[in-house]
Motif scaffolding. Structure first.
Motif, PDB file in Angstrom:
ATOM      1  N   ARG A 107       6.315  33.974  16.469  1.00 37.22           N
ATOM      2  CA  ARG A 107       5.272  33.522  15.561  1.00 37.22           C
ATOM      3  C   ARG A 107       3.965  34.282  15.820  1.00 37.22           C
ATOM      4  O   ARG A 107       3.221  34.601  14.894  1.00 37.22           O
ATOM      5  CB  ARG A 107       5.059  32.020  15.731  1.00 37.22           C
ATOM      6  N   VAL A 108       3.681  34.616  17.080  1.00 34.61           N
ATOM      7  CA  VAL A 108       2.489  35.397  17.410  1.00 34.61           C
ATOM      8  C   VAL A 108       2.504  36.713  16.653  1.00 34.61           C
ATOM      9  O   VAL A 108       1.496  37.138  16.083  1.00 34.61           O
ATOM     10  CB  VAL A 108       2.402  35.646  18.926  1.00 34.61           C
ATOM     11  N   LYS A 109       3.636  37.362  16.617  1.00 36.17           N
ATOM     12  CA  LYS A 109       3.723  38.664  15.965  1.00 36.17           C
ATOM     13  C   LYS A 109       3.406  38.564  14.486  1.00 36.17           C
ATOM     14  O   LYS A 109       2.756  39.431  13.921  1.00 36.17           O
ATOM     15  CB  LYS A 109       5.080  39.287  16.169  1.00 36.17           C
ATOM     16  N   GLU A 110       3.841  37.517  13.826  1.00 37.66           N
ATOM     17  CA  GLU A 110       3.536  37.352  12.409  1.00 37.66           C
ATOM     18  C   GLU A 110       2.040  37.176  12.185  1.00 37.66           C
ATOM     19  O   GLU A 110       1.457  37.765  11.273  1.00 37.66           O
ATOM     20  CB  GLU A 110       4.292  36.147  11.851  1.00 37.66           C
ATOM     21  N   ARG A 111       1.418  36.382  13.033  1.00 34.59           N
ATOM     22  CA  ARG A 111      -0.010  36.107  12.866  1.00 34.59           C
ATOM     23  C   ARG A 111      -0.858  37.320  13.234  1.00 34.59           C
ATOM     24  O   ARG A 111      -1.897  37.574  12.606  1.00 34.59           O
ATOM     25  CB  ARG A 111      -0.398  34.902  13.714  1.00 34.59           C
ATOM     26  N   VAL A 112      -0.444  38.069  14.230  1.00 28.35           N
ATOM     27  CA  VAL A 112      -1.186  39.273  14.602  1.00 28.35           C
ATOM     28  C   VAL A 112      -1.100  40.307  13.484  1.00 28.35           C
ATOM     29  O   VAL A 112      -2.083  40.994  13.187  1.00 28.35           O
ATOM     30  CB  VAL A 112      -0.679  39.847  15.938  1.00 28.35           C
ATOM     31  N   GLN A 113       0.067  40.423  12.852  1.00 23.54           N
ATOM     32  CA  GLN A 113       0.175  41.369  11.746  1.00 23.54           C
ATOM     33  C   GLN A 113      -0.786  41.009  10.615  1.00 23.54           C
ATOM     34  O   GLN A 113      -1.421  41.885  10.026  1.00 23.54           O
ATOM     35  CB  GLN A 113       1.606  41.396  11.207  1.00 23.54           C
ATOM     36  N   VAL A 114      -0.926  39.726  10.309  1.00 27.22           N
ATOM     37  CA  VAL A 114      -1.903  39.287   9.303  1.00 27.22           C
ATOM     38  C   VAL A 114      -3.312  39.663   9.737  1.00 27.22           C
ATOM     39  O   VAL A 114      -4.131  40.140   8.933  1.00 27.22           O
ATOM     40  CB  VAL A 114      -1.787  37.768   9.063  1.00 27.22           C
ATOM     41  N   ALA A 115      -3.629  39.454  11.006  1.00 28.80           N
ATOM     42  CA  ALA A 115      -4.954  39.806  11.517  1.00 28.80           C
ATOM     43  C   ALA A 115      -5.212  41.303  11.396  1.00 28.80           C
ATOM     44  O   ALA A 115      -6.312  41.730  11.021  1.00 28.80           O
ATOM     45  CB  ALA A 115      -5.089  39.357  12.971  1.00 28.80           C
ATOM     46  N   LEU A 116      -4.199  42.123  11.693  1.00 35.57           N
ATOM     47  CA  LEU A 116      -4.369  43.568  11.605  1.00 35.57           C
ATOM     48  C   LEU A 116      -4.550  44.011  10.160  1.00 35.57           C
ATOM     49  O   LEU A 116      -5.306  44.949   9.880  1.00 35.57           O
ATOM     50  CB  LEU A 116      -3.178  44.277  12.239  1.00 35.57           C
ATOM     51  N   ASP A 117      -3.863  43.357   9.233  1.00 39.87           N
ATOM     52  CA  ASP A 117      -4.071  43.669   7.821  1.00 39.87           C
ATOM     53  C   ASP A 117      -5.521  43.393   7.418  1.00 39.87           C
ATOM     54  O   ASP A 117      -6.128  44.158   6.672  1.00 39.87           O
ATOM     55  CB  ASP A 117      -3.128  42.834   6.958  1.00 39.87           C
ATOM     56  N   THR A 118      -6.070  42.294   7.926  1.00 50.19           N
ATOM     57  CA  THR A 118      -7.476  41.975   7.643  1.00 50.19           C
ATOM     58  C   THR A 118      -8.401  43.003   8.279  1.00 50.19           C
ATOM     59  O   THR A 118      -9.403  43.418   7.680  1.00 50.19           O
ATOM     60  CB  THR A 118      -7.820  40.569   8.163  1.00 50.19           C
ATOM     61  N   LEU A 119      -8.067  43.440   9.493  1.00 54.70           N
ATOM     62  CA  LEU A 119      -8.877  44.449  10.168  1.00 54.70           C
ATOM     63  C   LEU A 119      -8.916  45.744   9.367  1.00 54.70           C
ATOM     64  O   LEU A 119      -9.969  46.388   9.248  1.00 54.70           O
ATOM     65  CB  LEU A 119      -8.341  44.706  11.573  1.00 54.70           C
ATOM     66  N   VAL A 120      -7.794  46.126   8.783  1.00 50.79           N
ATOM     67  CA  VAL A 120      -7.758  47.343   7.967  1.00 50.79           C
ATOM     68  C   VAL A 120      -8.650  47.196   6.739  1.00 50.79           C
ATOM     69  O   VAL A 120      -9.333  48.144   6.341  1.00 50.79           O
ATOM     70  CB  VAL A 120      -6.310  47.674   7.549  1.00 50.79           C
ATOM     71  N   ARG A 121      -8.664  46.007   6.148  1.00 50.97           N
ATOM     72  CA  ARG A 121      -9.527  45.800   4.984  1.00 50.97           C
ATOM     73  C   ARG A 121     -11.002  45.894   5.373  1.00 50.97           C
ATOM     74  O   ARG A 121     -11.826  46.403   4.604  1.00 50.97           O
ATOM     75  CB  ARG A 121      -9.227  44.446   4.342  1.00 50.97           C
ATOM     76  N   LEU A 122     -11.339  45.409   6.559  1.00 52.56           N
ATOM     77  CA  LEU A 122     -12.725  45.491   7.023  1.00 52.56           C
ATOM     78  C   LEU A 122     -13.082  46.888   7.506  1.00 52.56           C
ATOM     79  O   LEU A 122     -14.238  47.314   7.405  1.00 52.56           O
ATOM     80  CB  LEU A 122     -12.954  44.481   8.160  1.00 52.56           C
ATOM     81  N   ASN A 123     -12.096  47.584   8.051  1.00 54.08           N
ATOM     82  CA  ASN A 123     -12.329  48.898   8.648  1.00 54.08           C
ATOM     83  C   ASN A 123     -11.152  49.805   8.309  1.00 54.08           C
ATOM     84  O   ASN A 123     -10.190  49.901   9.059  1.00 54.08           O
ATOM     85  CB  ASN A 123     -12.489  48.766  10.172  1.00 54.08           C
ATOM     86  N   PRO A 124     -11.188  50.476   7.154  1.00 51.47           N
ATOM     87  CA  PRO A 124     -10.043  51.278   6.713  1.00 51.47           C
ATOM     88  C   PRO A 124      -9.628  52.375   7.687  1.00 51.47           C
ATOM     89  O   PRO A 124      -8.499  52.864   7.606  1.00 51.47           O
ATOM     90  CB  PRO A 124     -10.530  51.872   5.377  1.00 51.47           C
ATOM     91  N   GLU A 125     -10.513  52.750   8.587  1.00 51.72           N
ATOM     92  CA  GLU A 125     -10.171  53.798   9.557  1.00 51.72           C
ATOM     93  C   GLU A 125      -9.547  53.230  10.832  1.00 51.72           C
ATOM     94  O   GLU A 125      -9.407  53.948  11.833  1.00 51.72           O
ATOM     95  CB  GLU A 125     -11.434  54.590   9.926  1.00 51.72           C
ATOM     96  N   ALA A 126      -9.177  51.975  10.806  1.00 50.12           N
ATOM     97  CA  ALA A 126      -8.635  51.331  12.005  1.00 50.12           C
ATOM     98  C   ALA A 126      -7.409  52.067  12.530  1.00 50.12           C
ATOM     99  O   ALA A 126      -6.593  52.593  11.764  1.00 50.12           O
ATOM    100  CB  ALA A 126      -8.276  49.878  11.698  1.00 50.12           C
ATOM    101  N   ARG A 127      -7.295  52.109  13.854  1.00 49.54           N
ATOM    102  CA  ARG A 127      -6.169  52.757  14.533  1.00 49.54           C
ATOM    103  C   ARG A 127      -5.432  51.715  15.360  1.00 49.54           C
ATOM    104  O   ARG A 127      -6.044  50.812  15.926  1.00 49.54           O
ATOM    105  CB  ARG A 127      -6.665  53.881  15.437  1.00 49.54           C
ATOM    106  N   PHE A 128      -4.127  51.872  15.465  1.00 48.62           N
ATOM    107  CA  PHE A 128      -3.308  50.917  16.204  1.00 48.62           C
ATOM    108  C   PHE A 128      -2.370  51.677  17.151  1.00 48.62           C
ATOM    109  O   PHE A 128      -1.238  52.007  16.801  1.00 48.62           O
ATOM    110  CB  PHE A 128      -2.517  50.033  15.236  1.00 48.62           C
TER     111      PHE A 128
END
Length: 314
Positions: A107-128
């Motif tokens: 379940r953590v992995k699902e929620r983290v993926q949602v958080a990372l999607d939001t991070l990309v919207r806030l910062n399109p240059e985000a790196r992972f």
């Protein structure tokens, strides 16, 4: 190591990360580089020794034989066979209990993926970059640098109930926080000689942005330590702001006595800046790109004891 434990770790690591290839846009996903073999090897050694591996075994068979990510964690945070063995002898429950946290990881992995999607919207240059899930000496919970990826201490996150009593929320917060560190300007976040104020801004900015992308407030122990003492604590940090001895403000939490109040003050500075900003996306970019802590502080509108909005930032 049991198949169940191995599968839990694999599931968590594989879905918690969405990487971006160098030079590619953040929205373009790449096959993530994930290292879980260190946890597998640790528990193979741990189980074979009936929970009491020696310092020599841990150094030779676990750390020296470990992944590049584990070697990075060992170098950055002084993780050695001796220190793991010492922690295990003093608090064996940290390592035996770590297995229970694996149940929440899918379940953590699902929620983290949602958080990372939001991070990309806030910062399109985000790196992972890559993540290494490893077992250490009970600390740190997580470390993240652009050039060396992210290292997560499975046993440390599992044991740190004071951060958040909900284990699932705790892992989501730590992963989100470390991913934010990756996005911060290396001219500040990448330095090893930070002052108290600079480290406060680095950690506080990561706390605020991780709160924005995950929907989770910061560490749960802070209100009990700070309520009614805001001006006292923050005035003390201002007095220490130029010090390079960070021990009064950072990396001083134990399971028995949580601390790390520099995170809390830094979060309030970052929150003050964000709340007064009319362009919230630009405020996030400013937090990520900050390199001059004193200039940022001057623009933030923060002062010791400032009254801030109590609801979650939007």
């Amino acid at each position: 190591m049991s198949r169940t434990i191995r599968n839990f770790i694999l599931a968590a690591a594989c879905a918690a990360i969405s990487c971006t290839a160098p030079g590619a846009s953040a929205s373009a996903t790449a096959s993530p580089e994930i290292h879980i073999e260190d946890v597998e090897r640790f528990y193979d050694i741990y189980d074979a020794a009936n929970g009491r591996p020696t310092a020599e075994q841990l150094q030779r068979d676990y750390i020296d034989a470990g992944s590049e990510g584990l070697h990075t964690l060992a170098r950055l945070r002084n993780v050695t066979g001796v220190r793991i063995a010492d922690t295990l002898a003093k608090n064996p429950g940290i390592y035996s209990n770590a297995k229970r946290c694996m149940a929440v990881l899918p379940r953590v992995k699902e929620r983290v993926q949602v958080a990372l999607d939001t991070l990309v919207r806030l910062n399109p240059e985000a790196r992972f970059p890559p993540v290494t899930v490893a077992v250490g000496r009970g600390r740190p919970a997580g470390v993240g640098y652009p050039d060396s990826g992210i290292q997560i201490g499975l046993e440390a996150v599992c044991a740190a109930d004071f951060m958040n009593p909900n284990v699932e929320d705790r892992f989501v917060h730590v992963l989100s926080h470390e991913y934010v560190h990756i996005q911060q300007a290396p001219a500040l976040a990448g330095r090893d000689d930070l002052t108290v104020l600079e480290r406060s801004l680095v950690e506080g900015g990561a706390e605020l942005i991780s709160e924005l992308i995950s929907g989770l407030a910061g560490q749960a122990h802070f209100p009990g330590l700070t309520r009614g003492r805001e001006q006292e604590i923050e005035t003390a940090l201002v007095a220490d702001q130029d010090k390079t001895d960070l021990s009064a403000w950072f990396d001083n939490s134990t399971l028995e006595k949580p601390g790390d109040l520099g995170y809390w003050v830094g979060h309030r500075i970052a929150r003050s800046y964000y709340q007064q900003a009319t362009d919230k996306r630009q405020a996030v970019r400013d937090l990520l790109q900050a390199t001059d802590a004193k200039a940022f502080l001057a623009k933030s509108g923060w002062h010791p004891g400032i009254k801030l909005q109590q609801d979650m930032p939007q």
